[in-house]
Design a protein around this motif. Structure first.
Motif, PDB file in Angstrom:
ATOM      1  N   ILE A 126       0.641  -1.434  -0.266  1.00  0.00           N
ATOM      2  CA  ILE A 126      -0.141  -0.228  -0.291  1.00  0.00           C
ATOM      3  C   ILE A 126       0.770   1.254   0.020  1.00  0.00           C
ATOM      4  O   ILE A 126       0.942   2.190  -0.626  1.00  0.00           O
ATOM      5  CB  ILE A 126      -0.629  -0.186   1.149  1.00  0.00           C
ATOM      6  CG1 ILE A 126      -1.303  -0.743   0.793  1.00  0.00           C
ATOM      7  CG2 ILE A 126      -2.233   1.466   1.513  1.00  0.00           C
ATOM      8  CD1 ILE A 126      -2.757  -1.224   2.344  1.00  0.00           C
ATOM      9  N   VAL A 127       1.845   0.943   1.128  1.00  0.00           N
ATOM     10  CA  VAL A 127       2.774   2.487   0.579  1.00  0.00           C
ATOM     11  C   VAL A 127       3.544   2.308  -0.709  1.00  0.00           C
ATOM     12  O   VAL A 127       3.354   3.402  -1.177  1.00  0.00           O
ATOM     13  CB  VAL A 127       3.844   2.819   2.226  1.00  0.00           C
ATOM     14  CG1 VAL A 127       5.160   3.104   1.664  1.00  0.00           C
ATOM     15  CG2 VAL A 127       2.933   1.827   3.542  1.00  0.00           C
ATOM     16  N   ALA A 128       3.677   1.976  -1.162  1.00  0.00           N
ATOM     17  CA  ALA A 128       4.562   1.418  -2.893  1.00  0.00           C
ATOM     18  C   ALA A 128       3.388   1.763  -3.230  1.00  0.00           C
ATOM     19  O   ALA A 128       3.812   2.976  -4.179  1.00  0.00           O
ATOM     20  CB  ALA A 128       5.057   0.225  -2.695  1.00  0.00           C
ATOM     21  N   ALA A 129       2.158   1.814  -3.569  1.00  0.00           N
ATOM     22  CA  ALA A 129       0.880   2.017  -4.269  1.00  0.00           C
ATOM     23  C   ALA A 129       0.900   3.689  -4.382  1.00  0.00           C
ATOM     24  O   ALA A 129       1.027   4.894  -5.169  1.00  0.00           O
ATOM     25  CB  ALA A 129       0.486   1.503  -4.392  1.00  0.00           C
ATOM     26  N   VAL A 130       1.426   3.928  -3.031  1.00  0.00           N
ATOM     27  CA  VAL A 130       1.141   5.885  -2.911  1.00  0.00           C
ATOM     28  C   VAL A 130       2.298   6.387  -3.128  1.00  0.00           C
ATOM     29  O   VAL A 130       2.145   7.669  -3.901  1.00  0.00           O
ATOM     30  CB  VAL A 130       0.615   6.137  -0.870  1.00  0.00           C
ATOM     31  CG1 VAL A 130       0.991   7.480  -1.154  1.00  0.00           C
ATOM     32  CG2 VAL A 130      -0.488   5.448  -0.373  1.00  0.00           C
ATOM     33  N   GLU A 131       3.445   6.107  -2.726  1.00  0.00           N
ATOM     34  CA  GLU A 131       4.579   6.488  -3.526  1.00  0.00           C
ATOM     35  C   GLU A 131       4.658   6.280  -5.238  1.00  0.00           C
ATOM     36  O   GLU A 131       5.369   7.415  -6.031  1.00  0.00           O
ATOM     37  CB  GLU A 131       5.894   5.711  -2.445  1.00  0.00           C
ATOM     38  CG  GLU A 131       5.691   6.363  -0.990  1.00  0.00           C
ATOM     39  CD  GLU A 131       7.028   5.668  -0.909  1.00  0.00           C
ATOM     40  OE1 GLU A 131       8.007   4.956  -1.919  1.00  0.00           O
ATOM     41  OE2 GLU A 131       7.802   5.103   0.219  1.00  0.00           O
ATOM     42  N   PHE A 181       4.276  10.170  -9.959  1.00  0.00           N
ATOM     43  CA  PHE A 181       4.135  10.300 -11.730  1.00  0.00           C
ATOM     44  C   PHE A 181       3.743  11.611 -11.116  1.00  0.00           C
ATOM     45  O   PHE A 181       3.962  12.317 -12.328  1.00  0.00           O
ATOM     46  CB  PHE A 181       2.759   9.410 -11.470  1.00  0.00           C
ATOM     47  CG  PHE A 181       3.515   8.663 -12.659  1.00  0.00           C
ATOM     48  CD1 PHE A 181       4.331   8.326 -13.821  1.00  0.00           C
ATOM     49  CD2 PHE A 181       3.319   6.999 -11.431  1.00  0.00           C
ATOM     50  CE1 PHE A 181       4.459   6.913 -14.260  1.00  0.00           C
ATOM     51  CE2 PHE A 181       3.978   5.645 -11.949  1.00  0.00           C
ATOM     52  CZ  PHE A 181       4.105   5.531 -13.868  1.00  0.00           C
ATOM     53  N   THR A 182       3.031  12.225 -10.285  1.00  0.00           N
ATOM     54  CA  THR A 182       2.523  13.231 -10.049  1.00  0.00           C
ATOM     55  C   THR A 182       3.299  13.978  -9.580  1.00  0.00           C
ATOM     56  O   THR A 182       3.245  15.849 -10.663  1.00  0.00           O
ATOM     57  CB  THR A 182       1.622  13.822  -7.639  1.00  0.00           C
ATOM     58  OG1 THR A 182       0.211  12.667  -8.413  1.00  0.00           O
ATOM     59  CG2 THR A 182       0.764  14.704  -8.352  1.00  0.00           C
ATOM     60  N   LEU A 183       4.544  14.523  -8.734  1.00  0.00           N
ATOM     61  CA  LEU A 183       5.408  14.942  -8.971  1.00  0.00           C
ATOM     62  C   LEU A 183       6.202  14.960  -9.762  1.00  0.00           C
ATOM     63  O   LEU A 183       6.964  16.092 -10.561  1.00  0.00           O
ATOM     64  CB  LEU A 183       6.305  14.696  -7.377  1.00  0.00           C
ATOM     65  CG  LEU A 183       5.872  14.754  -6.450  1.00  0.00           C
ATOM     66  CD1 LEU A 183       7.101  14.395  -5.034  1.00  0.00           C
ATOM     67  CD2 LEU A 183       5.733  16.267  -6.257  1.00  0.00           C
ATOM     68  N   LEU A 206      12.685   3.684  -4.838  1.00  0.00           N
ATOM     69  CA  LEU A 206      13.596   4.290  -5.833  1.00  0.00           C
ATOM     70  C   LEU A 206      12.665   5.129  -7.216  1.00  0.00           C
ATOM     71  O   LEU A 206      13.816   6.002  -7.768  1.00  0.00           O
ATOM     72  CB  LEU A 206      14.522   3.436  -6.644  1.00  0.00           C
ATOM     73  CG  LEU A 206      15.471   2.676  -4.875  1.00  0.00           C
ATOM     74  CD1 LEU A 206      16.126   1.176  -5.765  1.00  0.00           C
ATOM     75  CD2 LEU A 206      16.111   3.518  -4.558  1.00  0.00           C
ATOM     76  N   TRP A 207      11.755   5.309  -7.038  1.00  0.00           N
ATOM     77  CA  TRP A 207      10.636   6.010  -8.159  1.00  0.00           C
ATOM     78  C   TRP A 207      10.782   7.144  -8.072  1.00  0.00           C
ATOM     79  O   TRP A 207      10.890   8.351  -8.783  1.00  0.00           O
ATOM     80  CB  TRP A 207       9.942   4.448  -8.810  1.00  0.00           C
ATOM     81  CG  TRP A 207       9.004   5.377  -9.657  1.00  0.00           C
ATOM     82  CD1 TRP A 207       7.386   5.755  -9.421  1.00  0.00           C
ATOM     83  CD2 TRP A 207       9.268   5.749 -11.136  1.00  0.00           C
ATOM     84  NE1 TRP A 207       7.803   6.293 -10.840  1.00  0.00           N
ATOM     85  CE2 TRP A 207       7.595   6.492 -10.977  1.00  0.00           C
ATOM     86  CE3 TRP A 207      10.472   5.986 -12.461  1.00  0.00           C
ATOM     87  CZ2 TRP A 207       8.059   7.540 -12.504  1.00  0.00           C
ATOM     88  CZ3 TRP A 207      10.033   6.727 -13.144  1.00  0.00           C
ATOM     89  CH2 TRP A 207       8.752   7.358 -13.457  1.00  0.00           C
ATOM     90  N   LEU A 208       9.880   7.021  -6.955  1.00  0.00           N
ATOM     91  CA  LEU A 208       9.872   8.454  -6.741  1.00  0.00           C
ATOM     92  C   LEU A 208      10.960   9.504  -6.045  1.00  0.00           C
ATOM     93  O   LEU A 208      10.562  10.619  -6.470  1.00  0.00           O
ATOM     94  CB  LEU A 208       9.297   8.152  -4.573  1.00  0.00           C
ATOM     95  CG  LEU A 208       8.919   9.557  -4.382  1.00  0.00           C
ATOM     96  CD1 LEU A 208       7.493  10.394  -4.678  1.00  0.00           C
ATOM     97  CD2 LEU A 208       8.387   9.427  -2.862  1.00  0.00           C
TER      98      LEU A 208
END
Length: 153
Positions: free
Chosen positions: A44-49, A54-56, A131-133
């Motif tokens: 769930i935390v991964a999905a939020v990140e 993508f938003t940032l 790492l993506w974030l």
């Protein structure tokens, strides 16, 4: 603050592996059964990140003005989550290293294998999402500041 280095993730994973294996070896008989979805909170935390990344990323590429503190917080979240994901991946792999050889002999170990496997996958997904974030928070024209000979900011 520097971006996450691979060696930091490897060290966190190795520490998790050793601790996970040692703790399960010492206390497996006293532990409750591993839930099948034990790793779900990490997922769930991964999905939020991923969504935040993508938003940032879209806002940075569009040239919108962003609150620097918000971006710094996102980078801090990403760094902490990548280390946690790496540590927990190692811990779940340590649990699996204990359970797999015993899975054929001990019914409880066989029952716990799917939950430990899902936990390891969810933890690895968290590390990847973090790492993506972190990557999404980089300025579009920035290069990796960890290269020698380049000024750091």
């Amino acid at each position: 603050m520097h971006f996450t280095r691979p060696r930091e993730l490897v060290v966190a994973g190795l520490i998790g592996l050793v601790l996970g294996f040692a703790l399960v070896e010492l206390f497996y008989g006293e532990l409750p059964r591993f839930p099948l979805l034990a790793g779900l909170p990490l997922l769930i935390v991964a999905a939020v990140e991923v969504i935040l990344g993508f938003t940032l990323r879209s806002r940075i590429r569009a040239g919108r003005v962003l609150d620097p503190i918000a971006v710094a917080r996102a980078v801090a979240l990403a760094k902490a989550s990548s280390l946690l994901g790496s540590f927990m991946t190692g811990a779940w792999l340590g649990v699996l290293a204990y359970l797999v050889p015993r899975g054929g002999d001990v019914a409880a170990a066989a029952d716990d294998l799917p939950g430990a496997g899902i936990g390891a996958v969810c933890a690895a997904v968290l590390a990847g999402a973090a790492l993506w974030l972190e990557h999404c928070c980089r300025a579009p024209d920035s290069r990796d500041s960890d290269h020698p000979g380049r000024p750091t900011g």
